[in-house]
Design a protein around this motif. Structure first.
Motif, short mmCIF file in Angstrom:
data_model
loop_
_atom_site.label_atom_id
_atom_site.label_comp_id
_atom_site.label_asym_id
_atom_site.label_seq_id
_atom_site.Cartn_x
_atom_site.Cartn_y
_atom_site.Cartn_z
N ARG A 21 -1.77 -10.90 2.57
CA ARG A 21 -0.75 -9.86 2.71
C ARG A 21 -0.80 -9.09 4.01
NH1 ARG A 21 2.71 -9.95 -1.57
NH2 ARG A 21 1.69 -10.32 -3.54
N GLY A 22 -1.74 -9.35 4.88
CA GLY A 22 -1.86 -8.59 6.12
C GLY A 22 -2.81 -7.42 5.93
N GLN A 54 4.17 6.91 3.92
CA GLN A 54 3.83 5.58 4.48
C GLN A 54 4.98 4.61 4.19
OE1 GLN A 54 1.25 5.15 6.47
NE2 GLN A 54 0.74 7.28 6.13
N THR A 55 6.03 4.74 4.96
CA THR A 55 7.25 3.98 4.70
C THR A 55 7.11 2.49 5.00
OG1 THR A 55 8.07 4.53 6.91
CG2 THR A 55 8.70 5.99 5.10
N TYR A 56 6.08 2.08 5.70
CA TYR A 56 5.87 0.66 6.00
C TYR A 56 4.98 -0.02 4.97
CZ TYR A 56 8.03 1.40 10.52
OH TYR A 56 8.92 1.69 11.52
N PHE A 57 4.63 0.66 3.90
CA PHE A 57 3.82 0.08 2.83
C PHE A 57 4.65 -0.01 1.57
CE2 PHE A 57 0.51 1.07 5.74
CZ PHE A 57 -0.53 0.20 5.44
N ARG A 58 4.57 -1.16 0.87
CA ARG A 58 5.29 -1.40 -0.36
C ARG A 58 4.32 -1.69 -1.49
NH1 ARG A 58 8.67 0.93 1.84
NH2 ARG A 58 10.57 0.10 2.70
N PHE A 71 0.98 -3.03 0.27
CA PHE A 71 0.80 -3.88 1.45
C PHE A 71 1.75 -3.45 2.55
CE2 PHE A 71 4.30 -5.94 -0.66
CZ PHE A 71 5.06 -6.51 0.36
N MET A 72 1.34 -3.70 3.79
CA MET A 72 2.16 -3.35 4.95
C MET A 72 3.24 -4.40 5.12
SD MET A 72 1.13 -2.80 8.94
CE MET A 72 0.06 -1.42 8.65
#
Length: 79
Positions: A21-22, A54-58, A71-72
């Motif tokens: 997942r990075g 943390q808008t870049y994490f889901r 995950f990013m």
């Protein structure tokens, strides 16, 4: 003494590399890092902070409960 600026540092310290997942972070790891910086949050508080700042994490949690996995996405960054 807990400082607001320590929250972002705790999140950064909790992020781990993952081959599939990075970069990933769990609520438990984030809370552990917060505790070392004298912030004692509930899992709900930690999840709300991640979702808001943390808008870049889901969220990709494969189970029910408060210990979420994030995950990013894409070429995101830690805010």
């Amino acid at each position: 003494m807990a400082k607001y600026s320590d929250i972002g540092a705790a999140f950064t310290a909790a992020v781990k590399p993952d081959p599939k997942r990075g970069f990933v972070v769990t609520t438990a790891d984030f809370m552990q890092q917060l505790a070392t910086r004298h912030h004692h949050w509930s899992p709900e508080q930690a999840n709300r902070w991640i979702a808001r700042y943390q808008t870049y994490f889901r969220d990709y949690t494969p189970h029910e409960g408060d210990d979420r996995c994030y995950f990013m996405i894409g070429m995101g960054r830690i805010m």
